[in-house]
Write a protein that holds these residues in place. Sequence first.
Motif, short mmCIF file in Angstrom:
data_model
loop_
_atom_site.label_atom_id
_atom_site.label_comp_id
_atom_site.label_asym_id
_atom_site.label_seq_id
_atom_site.Cartn_x
_atom_site.Cartn_y
_atom_site.Cartn_z
N UNK A 27 -4.85 85.15 12.32
CA UNK A 27 -4.49 85.96 11.16
C UNK A 27 -3.26 85.37 10.48
N UNK A 28 -2.27 85.03 11.29
CA UNK A 28 -1.03 84.52 10.74
C UNK A 28 -1.20 83.11 10.18
N UNK A 29 -1.94 82.29 10.89
CA UNK A 29 -2.19 80.92 10.41
C UNK A 29 -2.89 80.96 9.06
N UNK A 30 -3.82 81.87 8.93
CA UNK A 30 -4.58 81.98 7.69
C UNK A 30 -3.64 82.35 6.54
N UNK A 31 -2.73 83.25 6.83
CA UNK A 31 -1.76 83.65 5.80
C UNK A 31 -0.90 82.48 5.35
N UNK A 32 -0.32 81.78 6.30
CA UNK A 32 0.55 80.65 5.96
C UNK A 32 -0.22 79.55 5.27
N UNK A 33 -1.40 79.26 5.77
CA UNK A 33 -2.21 78.18 5.21
C UNK A 33 -2.56 78.47 3.76
N UNK A 34 -2.97 79.70 3.49
CA UNK A 34 -3.36 80.02 2.12
C UNK A 34 -2.16 80.06 1.19
N UNK A 35 -1.04 80.54 1.73
CA UNK A 35 0.17 80.59 0.91
C UNK A 35 0.53 79.19 0.40
N UNK A 36 0.50 78.22 1.28
CA UNK A 36 0.89 76.87 0.88
C UNK A 36 -0.22 76.16 0.11
N UNK A 37 -1.44 76.51 0.42
CA UNK A 37 -2.60 75.95 -0.29
C UNK A 37 -2.54 76.27 -1.78
N UNK A 39 0.23 77.09 -3.39
CA UNK A 39 1.54 76.77 -3.99
C UNK A 39 1.50 75.48 -4.80
N UNK A 127 -4.64 70.04 -3.86
CA UNK A 127 -5.30 70.86 -2.83
C UNK A 127 -6.21 70.01 -1.97
N UNK B 30 -12.37 78.19 0.97
CA UNK B 30 -11.08 78.76 1.32
C UNK B 30 -10.77 79.96 0.42
N UNK B 34 -10.57 83.75 2.00
CA UNK B 34 -9.32 84.51 1.95
C UNK B 34 -9.49 85.79 1.15
N UNK B 37 -11.12 88.14 3.48
CA UNK B 37 -10.23 88.36 4.62
C UNK B 37 -9.20 89.43 4.30
N UNK B 131 -12.73 87.65 12.21
CA UNK B 131 -12.50 86.33 12.80
C UNK B 131 -13.38 86.15 14.04
N UNK B 154 -0.42 74.02 6.49
CA UNK B 154 0.91 74.58 6.19
C UNK B 154 1.89 73.45 5.93
#
Lengths: 177, 177
Positions: A27-37, A39, A127, B30, B34, B37, B131, B154
């Motif tokens: 869950x957390x990895x998905x959040x961070x990954x999408x945030x930076x994806x 950006x 991306x 992706x 998301x 998700x 998940x 990330x």
Amino acid sequence: MTDRSPATGKPIRTAISDDDGIDFAIIELFFFAYRDFTSDPDQILADYGFGRAHHRVLHFVNRRPGLTVAELLDVLKITKQSLARVLKQLIDTDHIVQVQGPRDRRQRELYPTAKGRALALALARPQSRRIRAALEDSGTTERASIERFLEAMVNPELRAQINIVPAQTSGKKNGDH
Amino acid sequence: MTDRSPATGKPIRTAISDDDGIDFAIIELFFFAYRDFTSDPDQILADYGFGRAHHRVLHFVNRRPGLTVAELLDVLKITKQSLARVLKQLIDTDHIVQVQGPRDRRQRELYPTAKGRALALALARPQSRRIRAALEDSGTTERASIERFLEAMVNPELRAQINIVPAQTSGKKNGDH
DNA sequence: GGATTACGTCAGTACTGTTGACGTAATTTC
DNA sequence: GAAATTACGTCAACAGTACTGACGTAATCC
């Protein structure tokens, strides 16, 4: 209101974790990954005075040229009014053009212009670079696992939308033809 | 304004695709993944009058109980003002409590209450279920691939944030101690 | 000809995010 | 101990994206 002070719950000092039967790791990895994806394109968009909504519209118009407004609304899962402003700006800035539907003249088919195509590519480039880097040491099998995982994360009813990618020349996997 | 009519670019009728050297397949997956998700918790949040921002705050306060406001801002990558409104609401509704920092009394350590813990779990449950379903037929290797991929997506500088998950009882992989 | 459909648009509202400035209490520095 | 810095809270103003509901128009369907 009978209990004001006691209502203030005591602080819980232990961390919630995967022990609770929840997959917090992913869950957390998905959040961070999408945030930076997101950006990367966000920074480019800022130069144009555009936002993430413009990006999504531009992306799908490039991916499915000729789609109608109704189809776009369905893919994006937003309302007509939300799309209106954003689409208007993209048309006014000559990134997208509307063509009257050939069979049904009420419909407006949406197409990118050369300018719109160029911007879509520019937004996708960082991306794609990020994805390539993330898959650096991965083989075909791993890539397939990741694609399968991401696709399985999508609501089953909506999975149909994903595969409406017209005429891939280099046909990889595609349940078409 | 010298070219009004000719400026209107001609519609491009061919779809942009992976042929352009860009990994559109995964970019699009992706996005869809998301979108769905986050749709699960969004529905629950609506009942509380909360939004996605509340979810993120609640999540991290549960994951790292005792973190300070400054630390939370750093993890979320938002401004103080953006956090303020959301955090205030979560405190007023007794989901989060502030405790004066033990060493530095200027700091406010943030902890979930029982109520806040319960809501965090309720929000995470459908996501975890999704998940689990997506990983249904996957083995340990595939799961590891997916975790590695997401982590690699990330920004390197920010990867440190991910691993600040205190004291996992069932210590899986953890570069700590 | 009447109902429906596709689209555009107007009005009002909500949530989340931004920047900049100011105040207060606590800690650090000299 | 006075001055600077830090951590936090808050006020004001604004932007982007989303929502609902309603109305109008042109085209198509029946």
